[in-house]
Design a protein around this motif. Sequence first.
Motif, PDB file in Angstrom:
ATOM      1  N   UNK A  46       0.836  -1.204   0.000  1.00  0.00           N
ATOM      2  CA  UNK A  46       0.000   0.000   0.000  1.00  0.00           C
ATOM      3  C   UNK A  46       0.871   1.254   0.000  1.00  0.00           C
ATOM      4  N   UNK A  47       2.022   1.175   0.683  1.00  0.00           N
ATOM      5  CA  UNK A  47       2.931   2.307   0.702  1.00  0.00           C
ATOM      6  C   UNK A  47       3.468   2.631  -0.679  1.00  0.00           C
ATOM      7  N   UNK A  48       3.837   1.582  -1.429  1.00  0.00           N
ATOM      8  CA  UNK A  48       4.330   1.785  -2.794  1.00  0.00           C
ATOM      9  C   UNK A  48       3.222   2.346  -3.682  1.00  0.00           C
ATOM     10  N   UNK A  58       8.961   8.474   2.310  1.00  0.00           N
ATOM     11  CA  UNK A  58      10.289   8.040   1.880  1.00  0.00           C
ATOM     12  C   UNK A  58      10.248   7.474   0.460  1.00  0.00           C
ATOM     13  N   UNK A  59       9.248   6.668   0.168  1.00  0.00           N
ATOM     14  CA  UNK A  59       9.143   6.067  -1.164  1.00  0.00           C
ATOM     15  C   UNK A  59       8.760   7.118  -2.199  1.00  0.00           C
ATOM     16  N   UNK A  60       7.884   8.032  -1.821  1.00  0.00           N
ATOM     17  CA  UNK A  60       7.458   9.087  -2.757  1.00  0.00           C
ATOM     18  C   UNK A  60       8.630   9.950  -3.189  1.00  0.00           C
ATOM     19  N   UNK A  61       9.455  10.358  -2.238  1.00  0.00           N
ATOM     20  CA  UNK A  61      10.620  11.178  -2.573  1.00  0.00           C
ATOM     21  C   UNK A  61      11.553  10.438  -3.520  1.00  0.00           C
ATOM     22  N   UNK A  62      11.687   9.142  -3.338  1.00  0.00           N
ATOM     23  CA  UNK A  62      12.546   8.345  -4.212  1.00  0.00           C
ATOM     24  C   UNK A  62      11.957   8.250  -5.616  1.00  0.00           C
ATOM     25  N   UNK A  79      15.161   1.479  -9.415  1.00  0.00           N
ATOM     26  CA  UNK A  79      15.711   2.802  -9.133  1.00  0.00           C
ATOM     27  C   UNK A  79      15.237   3.365  -7.797  1.00  0.00           C
ATOM     28  N   UNK A  80      14.023   3.003  -7.409  1.00  0.00           N
ATOM     29  CA  UNK A  80      13.481   3.532  -6.146  1.00  0.00           C
ATOM     30  C   UNK A  80      13.712   2.575  -4.982  1.00  0.00           C
ATOM     31  N   UNK A  81      14.418   1.470  -5.226  1.00  0.00           N
ATOM     32  CA  UNK A  81      14.620   0.482  -4.171  1.00  0.00           C
ATOM     33  C   UNK A  81      15.288   1.068  -2.923  1.00  0.00           C
ATOM     34  N   UNK A  82      16.300   1.954  -3.048  1.00  0.00           N
ATOM     35  CA  UNK A  82      16.850   2.552  -1.815  1.00  0.00           C
ATOM     36  C   UNK A  82      15.796   3.288  -0.996  1.00  0.00           C
ATOM     37  N   UNK A  83      14.879   3.980  -1.679  1.00  0.00           N
ATOM     38  CA  UNK A  83      13.803   4.663  -0.969  1.00  0.00           C
ATOM     39  C   UNK A  83      12.835   3.696  -0.325  1.00  0.00           C
ATOM     40  N   UNK A  84      12.578   2.577  -1.000  1.00  0.00           N
ATOM     41  CA  UNK A  84      11.699   1.558  -0.432  1.00  0.00           C
ATOM     42  C   UNK A  84      12.335   0.959   0.822  1.00  0.00           C
ATOM     43  N   UNK A  85      13.624   0.676   0.748  1.00  0.00           N
ATOM     44  CA  UNK A  85      14.325   0.126   1.912  1.00  0.00           C
ATOM     45  C   UNK A  85      14.292   1.124   3.068  1.00  0.00           C
ATOM     46  N   UNK A  86      14.533   2.400   2.747  1.00  0.00           N
ATOM     47  CA  UNK A  86      14.483   3.432   3.788  1.00  0.00           C
ATOM     48  C   UNK A  86      13.087   3.513   4.403  1.00  0.00           C
ATOM     49  N   UNK A  87      12.067   3.448   3.557  1.00  0.00           N
ATOM     50  CA  UNK A  87      10.697   3.485   4.055  1.00  0.00           C
ATOM     51  C   UNK A  87      10.372   2.295   4.933  1.00  0.00           C
ATOM     52  N   UNK A  88      10.871   1.130   4.555  1.00  0.00           N
ATOM     53  CA  UNK A  88      10.631  -0.074   5.356  1.00  0.00           C
ATOM     54  C   UNK A  88      11.283   0.048   6.727  1.00  0.00           C
ATOM     55  N   UNK A  89      12.502   0.536   6.758  1.00  0.00           N
ATOM     56  CA  UNK A  89      13.209   0.657   8.034  1.00  0.00           C
ATOM     57  C   UNK A  89      12.563   1.710   8.923  1.00  0.00           C
TER      58      UNK A  89
END
Length: 233
Positions: free
Chosen positions: A31-33, A113-117, A147-157
């Motif tokens: 849902x976040x993505x 976090x994901x949106x910014x990425x 490409x947005x995986x770093x943002x997804x990881x940041x959002x998860x953490x």
Amino acid sequence: MNWLDLSPAEWTAVHLSLKVAFWAMLASLPFGILFALLLARGRFWGHALLNGLVHLPLVLPPVVTGFVLLLVFGRRAPVGAFLADHFGIVFSFRWTGAALASAVMAFPLMVRAIRLSIEAVDRRLEVAAGTLGAHPVWVFVTVTLPLVMPGIIAGMVIAFAKAMGEFGATITFVSNIPGETQTLAAAIYTFTQVPGGDAGALRLTLVSVVIAMAALLVSELMARSVSRRIAAG
């Protein structure tokens, strides 16, 4: 007694907090993505309203969020009763409710976090893939998502850490039941309310700090690994 010498009840609180935080993070991830993509790329009526609703838990008192969850997902509430009667899913005064409350409170931070990425992605890469005949879904999976995986990881953490420390909404929605809904934050609060509980509160506080730091370290290592793979590719 040193800070590592936890009692069985304290270990239960640690284990429950990890379980609640993990499932809160995992359940809110798709849902976040989705909502991050809608807010980053969507151009529709009600965009500002949706953005406000997503971020509402950040500005509402956590107790209010917990009370709203109780009104909606309580055992006698319309949605809660329907889920319990037809699917056997019960949230109120269960660890699943603690996970739901934690997910709701952490959701805005994950989305941001994901949106910014997503907004930082060079749209020309997606356009190039589209001109080669790739379906938009395939473009998202093979181009945008990596490409947005770093943002997804940041959002998860961030979501995991927020869920680990959630207190107000959780205790309002599912109470503070040892072994069932008593997370680390609730256990620390309980220790502070009894004479001589400072040592227990300190032990669990140190455990919370260690878990949070470990999560941040793992996040940093994963984000760097993904970034290196993207650069190499």
